[in-house]
Structures are given as C-alpha cells and as structure tokens.
Design a protein around this motif. Sequence first.
Motif, PDB file in Angstrom:
ATOM      1  N   ALA A  68       0.830  -1.210   0.000  1.00  0.00           N
ATOM      2  CA  ALA A  68       0.000   0.000   0.000  1.00  0.00           C
ATOM      3  C   ALA A  68       0.865   1.262   0.000  1.00  0.00           C
ATOM      4  O   ALA A  68       0.563   2.245   0.681  1.00  0.00           O
ATOM      5  CB  ALA A  68      -0.944  -0.003   1.193  1.00  0.00           C
ATOM      6  N   GLY A  69       1.969   1.198  -0.733  1.00  0.00           N
ATOM      7  CA  GLY A  69       2.848   2.345  -0.839  1.00  0.00           C
ATOM      8  C   GLY A  69       3.790   2.545   0.335  1.00  0.00           C
ATOM      9  O   GLY A  69       4.571   3.505   0.359  1.00  0.00           O
ATOM     10  N   ARG A  70       3.780   1.651   1.309  1.00  0.00           N
ATOM     11  CA  ARG A  70       4.654   1.766   2.478  1.00  0.00           C
ATOM     12  C   ARG A  70       5.733   0.696   2.425  1.00  0.00           C
ATOM     13  O   ARG A  70       5.426  -0.478   2.238  1.00  0.00           O
ATOM     14  CB  ARG A  70       3.835   1.613   3.760  1.00  0.00           C
ATOM     15  N   TYR A  71       6.978   1.119   2.598  1.00  0.00           N
ATOM     16  CA  TYR A  71       8.093   0.183   2.567  1.00  0.00           C
ATOM     17  C   TYR A  71       8.424  -0.285   3.977  1.00  0.00           C
ATOM     18  O   TYR A  71       8.638   0.516   4.887  1.00  0.00           O
ATOM     19  CB  TYR A  71       9.326   0.849   1.951  1.00  0.00           C
ATOM     20  N   LEU A  72       8.433  -1.607   4.163  1.00  0.00           N
ATOM     21  CA  LEU A  72       8.778  -2.207   5.451  1.00  0.00           C
ATOM     22  C   LEU A  72      10.072  -2.978   5.276  1.00  0.00           C
ATOM     23  O   LEU A  72      10.105  -4.016   4.610  1.00  0.00           O
ATOM     24  CB  LEU A  72       7.667  -3.165   5.920  1.00  0.00           C
ATOM     25  N   ASP A  73      11.161  -2.461   5.863  1.00  0.00           N
ATOM     26  CA  ASP A  73      12.420  -3.175   5.759  1.00  0.00           C
ATOM     27  C   ASP A  73      12.428  -4.350   6.732  1.00  0.00           C
ATOM     28  O   ASP A  73      11.449  -4.597   7.445  1.00  0.00           O
ATOM     29  CB  ASP A  73      13.607  -2.248   6.001  1.00  0.00           C
ATOM     30  N   ARG A  90       9.765  -6.226  13.715  1.00  0.00           N
ATOM     31  CA  ARG A  90       9.141  -5.543  14.849  1.00  0.00           C
ATOM     32  C   ARG A  90       7.628  -5.771  14.849  1.00  0.00           C
ATOM     33  O   ARG A  90       7.020  -6.018  15.901  1.00  0.00           O
ATOM     34  CB  ARG A  90       9.436  -4.044  14.783  1.00  0.00           C
ATOM     35  N   LEU A  91       7.023  -5.695  13.665  1.00  0.00           N
ATOM     36  CA  LEU A  91       5.578  -5.930  13.568  1.00  0.00           C
ATOM     37  C   LEU A  91       5.220  -7.363  13.953  1.00  0.00           C
ATOM     38  O   LEU A  91       4.216  -7.609  14.623  1.00  0.00           O
ATOM     39  CB  LEU A  91       5.101  -5.620  12.151  1.00  0.00           C
ATOM     40  N   LEU A  92       6.049  -8.316  13.514  1.00  0.00           N
ATOM     41  CA  LEU A  92       5.806  -9.706  13.886  1.00  0.00           C
ATOM     42  C   LEU A  92       5.924  -9.903  15.395  1.00  0.00           C
ATOM     43  O   LEU A  92       5.138 -10.644  16.006  1.00  0.00           O
ATOM     44  CB  LEU A  92       6.786 -10.628  13.156  1.00  0.00           C
ATOM     45  N   ALA A  93       6.887  -9.218  16.004  1.00  0.00           N
ATOM     46  CA  ALA A  93       7.045  -9.308  17.459  1.00  0.00           C
ATOM     47  C   ALA A  93       5.825  -8.733  18.174  1.00  0.00           C
ATOM     48  O   ALA A  93       5.392  -9.270  19.204  1.00  0.00           O
ATOM     49  CB  ALA A  93       8.314  -8.583  17.892  1.00  0.00           C
ATOM     50  N   ASP A  94       5.258  -7.663  17.623  1.00  0.00           N
ATOM     51  CA  ASP A  94       4.036  -7.089  18.204  1.00  0.00           C
ATOM     52  C   ASP A  94       2.888  -8.091  18.154  1.00  0.00           C
ATOM     53  O   ASP A  94       2.108  -8.219  19.105  1.00  0.00           O
ATOM     54  CB  ASP A  94       3.643  -5.819  17.450  1.00  0.00           C
ATOM     55  N   VAL A  95       2.782  -8.789  17.030  1.00  0.00           N
ATOM     56  CA  VAL A  95       1.723  -9.799  16.884  1.00  0.00           C
ATOM     57  C   VAL A  95       1.929 -10.925  17.894  1.00  0.00           C
ATOM     58  O   VAL A  95       0.979 -11.378  18.541  1.00  0.00           O
ATOM     59  CB  VAL A  95       1.706 -10.361  15.447  1.00  0.00           C
ATOM     60  N   ALA A  96       3.170 -11.362  18.047  1.00  0.00           N
ATOM     61  CA  ALA A  96       3.469 -12.443  18.994  1.00  0.00           C
ATOM     62  C   ALA A  96       3.128 -12.032  20.425  1.00  0.00           C
ATOM     63  O   ALA A  96       2.574 -12.827  21.193  1.00  0.00           O
ATOM     64  CB  ALA A  96       4.936 -12.842  18.887  1.00  0.00           C
ATOM     65  N   ARG A  97       3.456 -10.789  20.791  1.00  0.00           N
ATOM     66  CA  ARG A  97       3.138 -10.308  22.143  1.00  0.00           C
ATOM     67  C   ARG A  97       1.631 -10.232  22.352  1.00  0.00           C
ATOM     68  O   ARG A  97       1.121 -10.601  23.418  1.00  0.00           O
ATOM     69  CB  ARG A  97       3.783  -8.947  22.384  1.00  0.00           C
ATOM     70  N   ALA A  98       0.915  -9.760  21.350  1.00  0.00           N
ATOM     71  CA  ALA A  98      -0.544  -9.678  21.463  1.00  0.00           C
ATOM     72  C   ALA A  98      -1.157 -11.069  21.598  1.00  0.00           C
ATOM     73  O   ALA A  98      -2.098 -11.283  22.374  1.00  0.00           O
ATOM     74  CB  ALA A  98      -1.122  -8.952  20.254  1.00  0.00           C
ATOM     75  N   ALA A  99      -0.613 -12.026  20.854  1.00  0.00           N
ATOM     76  CA  ALA A  99      -1.121 -13.399  20.939  1.00  0.00           C
ATOM     77  C   ALA A  99      -0.852 -13.994  22.314  1.00  0.00           C
ATOM     78  O   ALA A  99      -1.716 -14.670  22.892  1.00  0.00           O
ATOM     79  CB  ALA A  99      -0.472 -14.260  19.858  1.00  0.00           C
ATOM     80  N   ALA A 100       0.334 -13.722  22.855  1.00  0.00           N
ATOM     81  CA  ALA A 100       0.687 -14.259  24.175  1.00  0.00           C
ATOM     82  C   ALA A 100      -0.189 -13.678  25.275  1.00  0.00           C
ATOM     83  O   ALA A 100      -0.459 -14.340  26.286  1.00  0.00           O
ATOM     84  CB  ALA A 100       2.158 -13.982  24.465  1.00  0.00           C
ATOM     85  N   ALA A 101      -0.642 -12.440  25.076  1.00  0.00           N
ATOM     86  CA  ALA A 101      -1.462 -11.786  26.097  1.00  0.00           C
ATOM     87  C   ALA A 101      -2.946 -12.091  25.949  1.00  0.00           C
ATOM     88  O   ALA A 101      -3.755 -11.710  26.800  1.00  0.00           O
ATOM     89  CB  ALA A 101      -1.242 -10.273  26.027  1.00  0.00           C
TER      90      ALA A 101
END
Length: 218
Positions: free
Chosen positions: A180-185, A191-202
């Motif tokens: 969507a026009g945004r570059y994610l290195d 970092r985004l995957l880590a956020d998902v993992a933390r949300a899943a753990a909680a």
Amino acid sequence: MEWQAMRTYDIGRTRALFDRLAANGTRVVPTLTVHHSLERTDQLPTNSPEFIYLPRWMTDYWPTIWSSLTAGRTARDTARIHRIYEHRLHLVAELHRAGVQLLAGTDTGTGYAVPGFSLHHELELLAEAGLPTRDVLHAATTAPARMLGLPTDRADLLVLDADPRTDIRHTQRIDSVLVAGRYLDRAERLRLLADVARAAAASEPPATGIAAPHICAH
C-alpha cells in the motif's frame, strides 16, 4: 463417499468437466493445506514456530479438535485417506493441465493453518501436486488479482533473499515488503511480527469457551 469416488474415477468424464471449467473461466481454489492437515495427520506440526502468532489457548486446543474429527479411524481407514489425498493432488495436476485457473487459498480459522504463513505452505503443496513454479507463483499473485479486478497499474512487492523459481520454499525468505505504498524493511517487519506475537501471548480465551474451527466441505 470420497473413497468410492476415487475408485470409480473416470478419466474421460473428468477431462470433459475440466475442459468445461477452463472454457467457462471458472477458478478453482484447492485449499490443499486444509486437506493435508485432515488427511495426513501423521505430518501435522506439533510445535511450529509460527504458532507464536496465535493465542496459546487456540493452538493448544487444536490436537483435541483434530482428535474428535479423526477419532475412530482404523489402519485401513488411514491407508485409504492417504490414497485419497494423493488422488487429490492428481486432480489438481489434471485441473492445471486442462487450463483451469488455480488460485492459492487456505481458509481462515482452520486448525494448523496460521494466517499468512499457511499461504506459503499452500504454495509448497501446489508444487508437490506438480504445478510448475511459475504457475504456483501466479496462483498467489496475478491470478487472484485478475479475478478480483484489482488495478493493474500498481502492486505490492515482496523482496526475497533467494529465488523462489529454484525452490518454492524461498517465498518464506522475506527481506522486505512494499505494501500500500509503504516500505517495510527487515527490521520493521520483524518488529511488527514481534508485536503480533506479544498480542497473541497476552490473549485470554473467550469467556464462552472455544468454538470448533471452520471446516468446509470440499
């Protein structure tokens, strides 16, 4: 019923049907990932690293659900189900040879299928069925885009560390993403995957209990 269908498989009638599907422009989504988990239970992952992106209360319940779905299978049943799965791969190859457009999809909310990651596994199974790597990649990119009527003048981009044309599993070796026009290195993506993992753990289990996964009849 599927065993009887496999035993009475008629090549002529099948080819006539598949030719008609191709002529009509009908798309087929085999969802091999779902069938693989139900029909090749001996190959189910027991502790995949992907599971951290879903709540533990959900993934821990999958074996119980699968046990209820497959309970009562005899050795003969299991042998037949394995043959049915192999025949399913054969049908996918026949669909492709007939020119039927295949799309990659896995269903959502099904046990042992982690959204996003399961699509990569679907590509592996399409390759296992005999599709050329180029056509496997099309099944997950240009083919669904055309079916959905998405604009052809823009697209998301996946940058890989290795060539998927030499090994379809290389689609999982992701360096960066343009979406969507945004570059994610790489760092941002991790970092985004880590956020998902933390949300899943909680995540806490729903108060009303755990519902059985969505299973389609195919």
